[in-house]
Design a protein around this motif. Structure first.
Motif, PDB file in Angstrom:
ATOM      1  N   ALA A  96      -2.008  -7.024  -0.637  1.00 48.36           N
ATOM      2  CA  ALA A  96      -2.785  -7.920   0.217  1.00 48.36           C
ATOM      3  C   ALA A  96      -2.084  -8.153   1.553  1.00 48.36           C
ATOM      4  CB  ALA A  96      -3.018  -9.246  -0.505  1.00 48.36           C
ATOM      5  N   ALA A  97      -0.757  -8.313   1.514  1.00 43.97           N
ATOM      6  CA  ALA A  97      -0.002  -8.548   2.746  1.00 43.97           C
ATOM      7  C   ALA A  97      -0.033  -7.320   3.655  1.00 43.97           C
ATOM      8  CB  ALA A  97       1.441  -8.910   2.402  1.00 43.97           C
ATOM      9  N   LEU A  98       0.049  -6.139   3.070  1.00 46.96           N
ATOM     10  CA  LEU A  98       0.016  -4.923   3.882  1.00 46.96           C
ATOM     11  C   LEU A  98      -1.352  -4.723   4.523  1.00 46.96           C
ATOM     12  CD1 LEU A  98       2.107  -2.582   1.552  1.00 46.96           C
ATOM     13  CD2 LEU A  98       2.732  -3.337   3.862  1.00 46.96           C
ATOM     14  N   ARG A  99      -2.398  -5.059   3.794  1.00 49.32           N
ATOM     15  CA  ARG A  99      -3.740  -4.986   4.396  1.00 49.32           C
ATOM     16  C   ARG A  99      -3.838  -5.964   5.561  1.00 49.32           C
ATOM     17  NH1 ARG A  99      -5.386  -4.660  -1.350  1.00 49.32           N
ATOM     18  NH2 ARG A  99      -5.998  -2.500  -1.760  1.00 49.32           N
ATOM     19  N   GLU A 100      -3.281  -7.156   5.377  1.00 49.45           N
ATOM     20  CA  GLU A 100      -3.282  -8.143   6.465  1.00 49.45           C
ATOM     21  C   GLU A 100      -2.506  -7.634   7.664  1.00 49.45           C
ATOM     22  OE1 GLU A 100      -1.769 -12.751   7.276  1.00 49.45           O
ATOM     23  OE2 GLU A 100      -2.064 -12.049   5.209  1.00 49.45           O
ATOM     24  N   ALA A 101      -1.457  -6.834   7.408  1.00 51.43           N
ATOM     25  CA  ALA A 101      -0.648  -6.270   8.495  1.00 51.43           C
ATOM     26  C   ALA A 101      -1.313  -5.062   9.145  1.00 51.43           C
ATOM     27  CB  ALA A 101       0.730  -5.889   7.974  1.00 51.43           C
ATOM     28  N   GLY A 102      -2.464  -4.633   8.603  1.00 52.46           N
ATOM     29  CA  GLY A 102      -3.222  -3.567   9.233  1.00 52.46           C
ATOM     30  C   GLY A 102      -3.125  -2.204   8.597  1.00 52.46           C
ATOM     31  N   TYR A 103      -2.471  -2.097   7.444  1.00 51.25           N
ATOM     32  CA  TYR A 103      -2.320  -0.800   6.783  1.00 51.25           C
ATOM     33  C   TYR A 103      -3.478  -0.532   5.814  1.00 51.25           C
ATOM     34  CZ  TYR A 103       2.601  -0.813   8.280  1.00 51.25           C
ATOM     35  OH  TYR A 103       3.749  -0.838   9.017  1.00 51.25           O
ATOM     36  N   PRO A 104      -3.970   0.712   5.762  1.00 48.70           N
ATOM     37  CA  PRO A 104      -4.852   1.087   4.654  1.00 48.70           C
ATOM     38  C   PRO A 104      -4.000   1.219   3.389  1.00 48.70           C
ATOM     39  CG  PRO A 104      -4.425   2.981   6.055  1.00 48.70           C
ATOM     40  CD  PRO A 104      -3.783   1.807   6.734  1.00 48.70           C
ATOM     41  N   VAL A 105      -4.475   0.646   2.282  1.00 50.41           N
ATOM     42  CA  VAL A 105      -3.668   0.541   1.065  1.00 50.41           C
ATOM     43  C   VAL A 105      -4.457   1.021  -0.137  1.00 50.41           C
ATOM     44  CG1 VAL A 105      -2.518  -1.088  -0.516  1.00 50.41           C
ATOM     45  CG2 VAL A 105      -2.318  -1.392   1.965  1.00 50.41           C
ATOM     46  N   VAL A 106      -3.775   1.733  -1.027  1.00 49.83           N
ATOM     47  CA  VAL A 106      -4.322   2.037  -2.341  1.00 49.83           C
ATOM     48  C   VAL A 106      -3.352   1.476  -3.377  1.00 49.83           C
ATOM     49  CG1 VAL A 106      -3.223   4.325  -2.398  1.00 49.83           C
ATOM     50  CG2 VAL A 106      -5.142   3.822  -3.906  1.00 49.83           C
ATOM     51  N   GLU A 107      -3.877   0.759  -4.357  1.00 49.92           N
ATOM     52  CA  GLU A 107      -3.052   0.176  -5.419  1.00 49.92           C
ATOM     53  C   GLU A 107      -2.982   1.148  -6.590  1.00 49.92           C
ATOM     54  OE1 GLU A 107      -4.318  -3.802  -6.394  1.00 49.92           O
ATOM     55  OE2 GLU A 107      -4.758  -4.266  -4.288  1.00 49.92           O
ATOM     56  N   VAL A 108      -1.774   1.421  -7.059  1.00 53.39           N
ATOM     57  CA  VAL A 108      -1.560   2.404  -8.117  1.00 53.39           C
ATOM     58  C   VAL A 108      -0.811   1.745  -9.274  1.00 53.39           C
ATOM     59  CG1 VAL A 108      -0.485   4.594  -8.748  1.00 53.39           C
ATOM     60  CG2 VAL A 108      -1.485   4.302  -6.457  1.00 53.39           C
ATOM     61  N   ASP A 109      -1.462   1.660 -10.432  1.00 50.08           N
ATOM     62  CA  ASP A 109      -0.795   1.208 -11.650  1.00 50.08           C
ATOM     63  C   ASP A 109      -0.033   2.412 -12.192  1.00 50.08           C
ATOM     64  OD1 ASP A 109       0.052   0.180 -14.064  1.00 50.08           O
ATOM     65  OD2 ASP A 109      -1.851  -0.793 -14.535  1.00 50.08           O
ATOM     66  N   ALA A 110       1.272   2.370 -12.077  1.00 49.01           N
ATOM     67  CA  ALA A 110       2.096   3.556 -12.297  1.00 49.01           C
ATOM     68  C   ALA A 110       2.261   3.877 -13.778  1.00 49.01           C
ATOM     69  CB  ALA A 110       3.463   3.359 -11.646  1.00 49.01           C
ATOM     70  N   GLY A 111       1.592   4.910 -14.222  1.00 48.97           N
ATOM     71  CA  GLY A 111       1.740   5.412 -15.585  1.00 48.97           C
ATOM     72  C   GLY A 111       2.439   6.752 -15.579  1.00 48.97           C
ATOM     73  N   ARG A 112       2.386   7.438 -16.705  1.00 50.02           N
ATOM     74  CA  ARG A 112       3.083   8.715 -16.827  1.00 50.02           C
ATOM     75  C   ARG A 112       2.386   9.839 -16.047  1.00 50.02           C
ATOM     76  NH1 ARG A 112       7.229   7.973 -20.165  1.00 50.02           N
ATOM     77  NH2 ARG A 112       7.105   6.269 -21.690  1.00 50.02           N
ATOM     78  N   VAL A 118       5.075   5.282   0.160  1.00 52.96           N
ATOM     79  CA  VAL A 118       4.916   4.623  -1.140  1.00 52.96           C
ATOM     80  C   VAL A 118       5.693   3.313  -1.097  1.00 52.96           C
ATOM     81  CG1 VAL A 118       5.389   4.739  -3.610  1.00 52.96           C
ATOM     82  CG2 VAL A 118       4.600   6.785  -2.387  1.00 52.96           C
ATOM     83  N   PHE A 119       4.989   2.206  -1.343  1.00 41.42           N
ATOM     84  CA  PHE A 119       5.633   0.891  -1.435  1.00 41.42           C
ATOM     85  C   PHE A 119       5.912   0.645  -2.917  1.00 41.42           C
ATOM     86  CE2 PHE A 119       6.305  -3.557  -1.681  1.00 41.42           C
ATOM     87  CZ  PHE A 119       6.683  -4.004  -0.429  1.00 41.42           C
ATOM     88  N   ASN A 120       7.186   0.609  -3.267  1.00 45.78           N
ATOM     89  CA  ASN A 120       7.570   0.488  -4.670  1.00 45.78           C
ATOM     90  C   ASN A 120       7.680  -0.985  -5.061  1.00 45.78           C
ATOM     91  OD1 ASN A 120       8.538   0.758  -7.242  1.00 45.78           O
ATOM     92  ND2 ASN A 120      10.333   1.971  -6.693  1.00 45.78           N
ATOM     93  N   ALA A 121       6.667  -1.487  -5.768  1.00 46.16           N
ATOM     94  CA  ALA A 121       6.684  -2.869  -6.260  1.00 46.16           C
ATOM     95  C   ALA A 121       6.888  -2.898  -7.774  1.00 46.16           C
ATOM     96  CB  ALA A 121       5.390  -3.581  -5.890  1.00 46.16           C
ATOM     97  N   LEU A 122       7.468  -1.828  -8.321  1.00 46.64           N
ATOM     98  CA  LEU A 122       7.764  -1.796  -9.750  1.00 46.64           C
ATOM     99  C   LEU A 122       9.031  -2.594 -10.038  1.00 46.64           C
ATOM    100  CD1 LEU A 122       7.072   1.996 -10.369  1.00 46.64           C
ATOM    101  CD2 LEU A 122       5.652   0.081 -11.149  1.00 46.64           C
ATOM    102  N   HIS A 123       9.140  -3.085 -11.256  1.00 47.35           N
ATOM    103  CA  HIS A 123      10.340  -3.803 -11.700  1.00 47.35           C
ATOM    104  C   HIS A 123      10.766  -3.260 -13.053  1.00 47.35           C
ATOM    105  CE1 HIS A 123       9.865  -6.558  -8.419  1.00 47.35           C
ATOM    106  NE2 HIS A 123       8.761  -7.101  -8.887  1.00 47.35           N
TER     107      HIS A 123
END
Length: 297
Positions: free
Chosen positions: A25-41, A55-60
């Motif tokens: 959401a913050a990146l979209r607000e900053a003007g970037y086109p974004v795709v959300e990826v639920d990272a599986g195998r 790639v914005f790594n928001a994994l933990h």
């Protein structure tokens, strides 16, 4: 286009989903086109399909912040945020991290690795002590054995075969984020008890005081130690280092606990609060991470 990796397969999946959605959401607000990826195998296939610029790594947790995904991204030739393979793998291993701390002259609590069978058979060190996985975050699987305990802990089945046993460091819970080579501030984390998973992520589970009300020499030491940890561990762009401080012992009561290369980005997370304190908005924080993305370090 920025692909935001979130979710994943670790014990910290729910925290990552929260972080990822907030960052997207913050990146979209900053003007970037974004795709959300639920990272599986199937992550390599999904990323090749979307062909993102960054790639914005928001994994933990394991796989997402221990060098594994970072290696996949480098193999695919994709620039990504946060630290590279080596720093990510190193900081996820708490005992090896402490070896680097010691070599750099940073203060740490006594600790060692032990087999879970050994820990359950007898006290591995004199209480009080802490038992935890040596390669997880967010206080997942932490056991606190206090002074006077009659027997060692019985560990949950999902605990690894080898665990970390660490002398309990009493005192205040402090943390410092480092962004682009600058220590932001010190936060004092106030809770009613142990700063566990619930206290970290439940709204109202903890109270954050920033800047922390500390003697100047302790405040400055935390800032300096966090910068040193960031540098000697080879971190990139953003990290957060956690401390405990026993006021009764002064400077000798300050110890480093661990360094996190991918601090949480949830509504209750510490790093966004510290950035805001330094007049860095959340969209600007995320933008900075994207602009510093790399595939070769």
């Amino acid at each position: 286009m920025v692909a935001v990796l979130m979710g994943g397969i670790s014990a910290e999946r729910e925290v990552s989903l929260s972080s990822g959605r907030m960052c997207a959401a913050a990146l979209r607000e900053a003007g970037y086109p974004v795709v959300e990826v639920d990272a599986g195998r199937d992550l390599p296939h999904v990323l090749l399909k979307h062909s993102p610029d960054v790639v914005f790594n928001a994994l933990h947790g394991r796989w997402g912040e221990d060098g594994c995904v970072q290696g996949v991204l480098e193999w695919l030739g994709l620039s990504y945020t946060h630290s590279g393979v080596l720093a990510s793998a190193l900081t996820m291993d708490k005992e090896r991290t402490k070896a680097v701390y010691r070599a750099a002259g940073l203060p740490v609590a006594e600790s060692r690795l032990a087999a879970r069978a050994e820990v359950e058979a007898a006290h591995p060190m004199a209480p009080p002590y802490v038992v935890k996985p040596y390669n997880e975050g967010s206080s997942v699987g932490v056991y606190l054995v206090m002074e006077g305990a009659n027997r060692p802990p019985r560990l949950a089945a999902e605990m690894p075969a080898t665990v970390m046993v660490e002398a309990y460091a009493p005192g205040r819970e402090l943390t410092v984020s480092v962004l682009d080579g600058r220590a932001l501030t010190v936060t004092d984390i106030v809770t009613d008890g142990w700063y566990d998973y619930d206290a970290k992520y439940r709204p109202g589970g903890s109270r954050h005081v920033l800047p922390a009300e500390l003697p100047k020499r302790i405040f400055d030491a935390c800032m300096d130690h966090a910068l040193t940890a960031h540098r000697v561990l080879g971190c990139r762009s953003l990290s957060r280092t956690d401390f405990r401080w026993d006021e009764a012992r002064g400077m000798e009561g300050l110890v480093l606990l661990e360094t996190n290369t991918q601090p949480g980005m949830t509504p209750t997370s510490l790093t966004p609060e510290q950035a805001a304190h330094c007049d860095i908005s959340f969209p600007d924080l995320c933008r900075r991470l994207v602009e510093d993305a790399s595939c070769d370090r």
